[in-house]
Scaffold this active site. Sequence first.
Site, PDB file in Angstrom:
ATOM      1  N   HIS A 234       4.655  -1.791  -5.593  1.00 34.68           N
ATOM      2  CA  HIS A 234       4.452  -0.394  -5.192  1.00 34.68           C
ATOM      3  C   HIS A 234       2.961  -0.070  -5.176  1.00 34.68           C
ATOM      4  O   HIS A 234       2.345   0.089  -6.231  1.00 34.68           O
ATOM      5  CB  HIS A 234       5.166   0.547  -6.161  1.00 34.68           C
ATOM      6  CG  HIS A 234       5.269   1.963  -5.692  1.00 34.68           C
ATOM      7  ND1 HIS A 234       6.468   2.563  -5.388  1.00 34.68           N
ATOM      8  CD2 HIS A 234       4.315   2.907  -5.483  1.00 34.68           C
ATOM      9  CE1 HIS A 234       6.258   3.821  -5.027  1.00 34.68           C
ATOM     10  NE2 HIS A 234       4.945   4.043  -5.069  1.00 34.68           N
TER      11      HIS A 234
ATOM     12  N   SER B  73       1.953  -1.250  -9.337  1.00 34.75           N
ATOM     13  CA  SER B  73       0.708  -0.678  -9.863  1.00 34.75           C
ATOM     14  C   SER B  73       0.569   0.814  -9.570  1.00 34.75           C
ATOM     15  O   SER B  73      -0.127   1.533 -10.280  1.00 34.75           O
ATOM     16  CB  SER B  73      -0.492  -1.413  -9.257  1.00 34.75           C
ATOM     17  OG  SER B  73      -0.613  -1.121  -7.863  1.00 34.75           O
ATOM     18  N   ASN B  74       1.175   1.264  -8.458  1.00 38.55           N
ATOM     19  CA  ASN B  74       1.027   2.630  -7.949  1.00 38.55           C
ATOM     20  C   ASN B  74      -0.401   2.931  -7.489  1.00 38.55           C
ATOM     21  O   ASN B  74      -0.784   4.085  -7.327  1.00 38.55           O
ATOM     22  CB  ASN B  74       1.470   3.677  -8.965  1.00 38.55           C
ATOM     23  CG  ASN B  74       1.956   4.961  -8.308  1.00 38.55           C
ATOM     24  OD1 ASN B  74       2.539   4.944  -7.227  1.00 38.55           O
ATOM     25  ND2 ASN B  74       1.714   6.087  -8.946  1.00 38.55           N
ATOM     26  N   TRP B  75      -1.202   1.899  -7.295  1.00 37.37           N
ATOM     27  CA  TRP B  75      -2.558   2.077  -6.775  1.00 37.37           C
ATOM     28  C   TRP B  75      -2.492   2.736  -5.401  1.00 37.37           C
ATOM     29  O   TRP B  75      -1.571   2.458  -4.648  1.00 37.37           O
ATOM     30  CB  TRP B  75      -3.238   0.693  -6.670  1.00 37.37           C
ATOM     31  CG  TRP B  75      -4.672   0.760  -6.257  1.00 37.37           C
ATOM     32  CD1 TRP B  75      -5.748   0.937  -7.045  1.00 37.37           C
ATOM     33  CD2 TRP B  75      -5.175   0.640  -4.911  1.00 37.37           C
ATOM     34  NE1 TRP B  75      -6.896   0.947  -6.289  1.00 37.37           N
ATOM     35  CE2 TRP B  75      -6.569   0.773  -4.972  1.00 37.37           C
ATOM     36  CE3 TRP B  75      -4.583   0.452  -3.658  1.00 37.37           C
ATOM     37  CZ2 TRP B  75      -7.382   0.706  -3.846  1.00 37.37           C
ATOM     38  CZ3 TRP B  75      -5.375   0.393  -2.530  1.00 37.37           C
ATOM     39  CH2 TRP B  75      -6.764   0.525  -2.634  1.00 37.37           C
TER      40      TRP B  75
END
Length: 286
Positions: free
Chosen positions: A27, A241-243
């Site tokens: 993600h 990571s949701n980066w």
Amino acid sequence: MSIPTNTRPLTGRPPVLKAPAGATDCHMHLYLPDYEAQPGGPGIAELATVADYRQVQQRLSLERVVVTQSNAYQFDNRSILQGVAEIGQERARAIVAVAPDVAESQLEALHAQGARGARIMQLPGGAVGMSGLAAVEARIKAFGWHLMVQFNSREINDYVEILKAIETDYIIDHIGKFMPPVAVDDPRVDQILSLLDRGNAWVKICGGYETSLSGGPEYADVSPIAKRIIQHAPERVIWGSNWPHVAVPREQYPNDAEQLDILLDWADEHARQKILVDNPAVLYGF
């Protein structure tokens, strides 16, 4: 309209966790030049390019990635798919947003470009909410795609029958995204475990900082829920990571290494192999 370049940190200390070969970030988001925010979604504060992400990916020793539709783009998936093309489909997949009446020919084109799932977002700015889930599932089923479903799990009882009716695989996103977090023995956490036991649900360990009130790096109010889910069904859990952490003000920007290192506390080595490598390979066809 010109969008500013990325100003958020891309480098730093490496994580303590030594990622196994084939580790996958399931993600993250890209914001590429020349693609503007669409009506209905939030604005784009700054770019987040493939070159930017490669620095983060190298820092974390990750090999594979799933580029996820950003609410900013709504149904315009071009930026996501350009990112997958730049990275290469041997190491990248896409989660896109498609309308409930999407044409089969459009799905064929998206699949050829690396799309393997459709996003359902029952939160502000989402392109398709829970009311459109069944229709989207009916369109994507023939392609072997899954649904990536995000909602506030404090409201899971409102959606549990919709979730039980899903026949494809689907992901409950962001550790259930309890806003605010609930106790680990809350019946709504039990609901998530029951859904996992049905065999087609997955949970993504991602973005604990978005819901935690106690804060990182421990996320003490989210941690018990994550641990319970992982201990219950490690073969049904993935990580992201949701980066580049677009929902977070710069002064609260989370440390990317800490987002991976949290797995040292939440999962043993055997479970981490499943979460980072084996489970994504099954779900995304790596």
